[in-house]
Scaffold this active site. Structure first.
Site, PDB file in Angstrom:
ATOM      1  N   LYS A 152       0.829  -1.535  -0.257  1.00 43.72           N
ATOM      2  CA  LYS A 152       0.088  -0.084  -0.110  1.00 43.72           C
ATOM      3  C   LYS A 152       1.263   1.125  -0.051  1.00 43.72           C
ATOM      4  O   LYS A 152       1.947   1.036   0.306  1.00 43.72           O
ATOM      5  CB  LYS A 152      -1.037  -0.159   1.192  1.00 43.72           C
ATOM      6  CG  LYS A 152      -0.847  -0.403   2.464  1.00 43.72           C
ATOM      7  CD  LYS A 152       0.720   0.117   3.415  1.00 43.72           C
ATOM      8  CE  LYS A 152       0.662   2.145   3.177  1.00 43.72           C
ATOM      9  NZ  LYS A 152       1.764   2.609   3.832  1.00 43.72           N
ATOM     10  N   TYR A 240      -4.499   3.748   7.120  1.00 42.02           N
ATOM     11  CA  TYR A 240      -4.494   3.256   7.513  1.00 42.02           C
ATOM     12  C   TYR A 240      -6.286   3.255   8.318  1.00 42.02           C
ATOM     13  O   TYR A 240      -7.382   2.764   8.462  1.00 42.02           O
ATOM     14  CB  TYR A 240      -4.108   2.339   8.492  1.00 42.02           C
ATOM     15  CG  TYR A 240      -3.203   2.060   8.325  1.00 42.02           C
ATOM     16  CD1 TYR A 240      -2.902   0.671   8.055  1.00 42.02           C
ATOM     17  CD2 TYR A 240      -1.651   2.404   8.154  1.00 42.02           C
ATOM     18  CE1 TYR A 240      -1.697  -0.007   7.808  1.00 42.02           C
ATOM     19  CE2 TYR A 240      -0.141   1.923   7.549  1.00 42.02           C
ATOM     20  CZ  TYR A 240      -0.548   0.599   7.378  1.00 42.02           C
ATOM     21  OH  TYR A 240       0.688   0.379   6.880  1.00 42.02           O
TER      22      TYR A 240
END
Ligand code: NDP
Length: 398
Positions: A152, A240
């Protein structure tokens, strides 16, 4: 404090870190072939032979996350093993290759990577490079006939993500994003609590993912170089919180507003933002507030509040040491749903199952694309000072 330490420690160490002065990231030029990161422990002996049917992975990029988190976790996977390495630093490649029992003929440089197509022991690659390199290397891996796990954020722009998905489809190979929290017991338990309405109807989600970046410039740290990282803390750490807001609500936002701040005269923020704050509105009426910073003491926190209860995770999305407290009425219960560290092997095994049995991928390229679209909307809102209305796929209306 490094980002890894921030994730590991969450907010518990914030005061100690602020007082320690140990904030420097270290100066190093941005280029292929980085030195061995500090604090790496290589295995004392090579891993045992892989299980029959195990998927062989090539690790691309021997940096901090690869060497300290991902590679050591392969031994906990029953279905995957490290079969090859790709690095721009020949000495590091040799040391790491010896330690992990990777034969010399399965050690590649960025220049001779295409030869990996002929290595049938490698079925998948794990891209653990700076974000600006993800799209090109995914395309190269698909061209070599390999499946791809990509770290990511998926890429720098929605158009890069679309290119990666198209390359995966053309090659008929899997594409998974390394969103490890989907495989982490505390986050999975939190998803279950909100989905089963253990908090009543969800009203508010608050997330904060921040740490204080030490002295650095875009020339010495890719995380603050726009061409490699995008806008800064949102892509790196705030993602996140964005992910948590989506998996706890189970919805896509229909509207968001955001602000982004960059102090003048600070070389760390010559190219990226120091702070980003987002407010997202979901169709059910739930609101999410997502805050992320590269210039405040470390915190890693997720809270969800419903009509009858709340959950708090602090740290929420670490490699280990996560916590989950459920409050309903007068009851306050600390939950212990399992060892957070299983997340790494569980994520690897999930891709192996998709490759071997064709099971659906929980965190596919389309999820990475969705998140990059939302980040584009966040920056558009911050730039215009207005809220942005979204389509269900995360693109902006109008
Ligand atoms: P590092 O800077 O520590 O490592 C990146 C590695 O990429 C380098 O060591 C180098 O490996 C290689 N590389 C190739 N080209 C370049 C270049 N131009 N500049 C710098 N490095 C280059 O980064 P991290 O390991 O922290 O992050 C890598 C990826 O992992 C990112 O996408 C990040 O977002 C993601 N990440 C994910 C985490 C998670 O929890 N899911 C946590 C941390 C990171 P070599 O020397 O072998 O060529």
């Amino acid at each position: 404090m490094t980002r890894r330490q921030a994730i590991e420690a969450g907010a518990a160490t914030a005061a100690a870190v602020a007082a320690s002065g140990a904030l420097a990231q270290g100066a190093r030029p941005i280029a292929e072939g980085q030195p061995m990161p500090d604090g790496v422990t290589l295995p004392a002996s090579p891993p045992p032979a892989p299980h029959p049917g195990s998927v062989g992975f090539a690790i691309i990029g021997l940096g901090d996350y690869a060497l300290k988190q991902i590679m050591p976790r392969f031994v906990q996977s029953g279905r995957c093993h490290i079969a090859a390495l790709v690095s721009g630093n020949p000495e590091k490649l040799a040391r790491v290759g010896d330690a992990y029992g990777v034969p010399p003929e399965a050690r590649y440089s960025y220049d001779n990577f295409a030869a990996i197509a002929a290595n049938s022991a490698v079925e998948a690659v794990y891209i653990i490079l700076p974000t600006g390199l993800h799209a090109d290397w995914a395309e190269r891996a698909f061209a070599a006939g390999k499946h791809v796990m990509c770290e990511k954020p998926m890429a720098l722009s929605a158009s890069e993500c679309e290119r990666m998905i198209a390359a995966s489809e053309r090659a008929d190979r899997k594409l998974m994003i390394g969103y490890r929290c989907h495989f982490e017991p505390y986050n999975r338990a939190a998803m279950e609590l909100t989905a089963t309405k253990a908090l009543g109807d969800l009203r508010l989600i608050r997330t904060e993912h921040s740490y204080r970046l030490g002295p650095a410039t875009p020339a010495t740290n890719w995380r603050i170089a726009r061409a490699q990282t995008g806008g800064g803390p949102l892509e790196d750490y705030g993602i996140y919180g964005l992910q948590a807001a989506l998996y706890l609500s189970g919805e896509m936002p229909e509207q968001l507003s955001a602000s982004a701040f960059r102090p003048e005269g600070d070389p760390r923020f010559a190219e990226v933002f120091a702070h980003v704050a987002v407010q997202m509105h979901f169709p059910s009426g739930t609101v999410a507030q997502i805050v992320t910073s590269y210039d405040s003491a470390g915190i890693n926190m997720v809270e969800a509040r419903g009509t009858t209860g709340a959950l708090r995770m602090h740290p929420a999305t670490g490699y280990g040491g996560n916590t989950l407290v459920l409050e309903t009425g007068r009851e306050r219960r600390a939950m212990e749903p399992g060892d957070p560290e299983v997340q790494f092997a569980a994520m690897l095994d999930h891709l192996a199952a998709a490759i071997r049995e064709g099971t659906p991928i929980l965190t596919p390229g389309e999820m990475g694309l969705r998140d990059v679209r939302l980040m584009e909307a966040i920056y558009a809102s911050a730039a215009s000072g207005r809220s942005v209305v979204l389509k269900p796929d995360g693109t902006m209306r109008g």
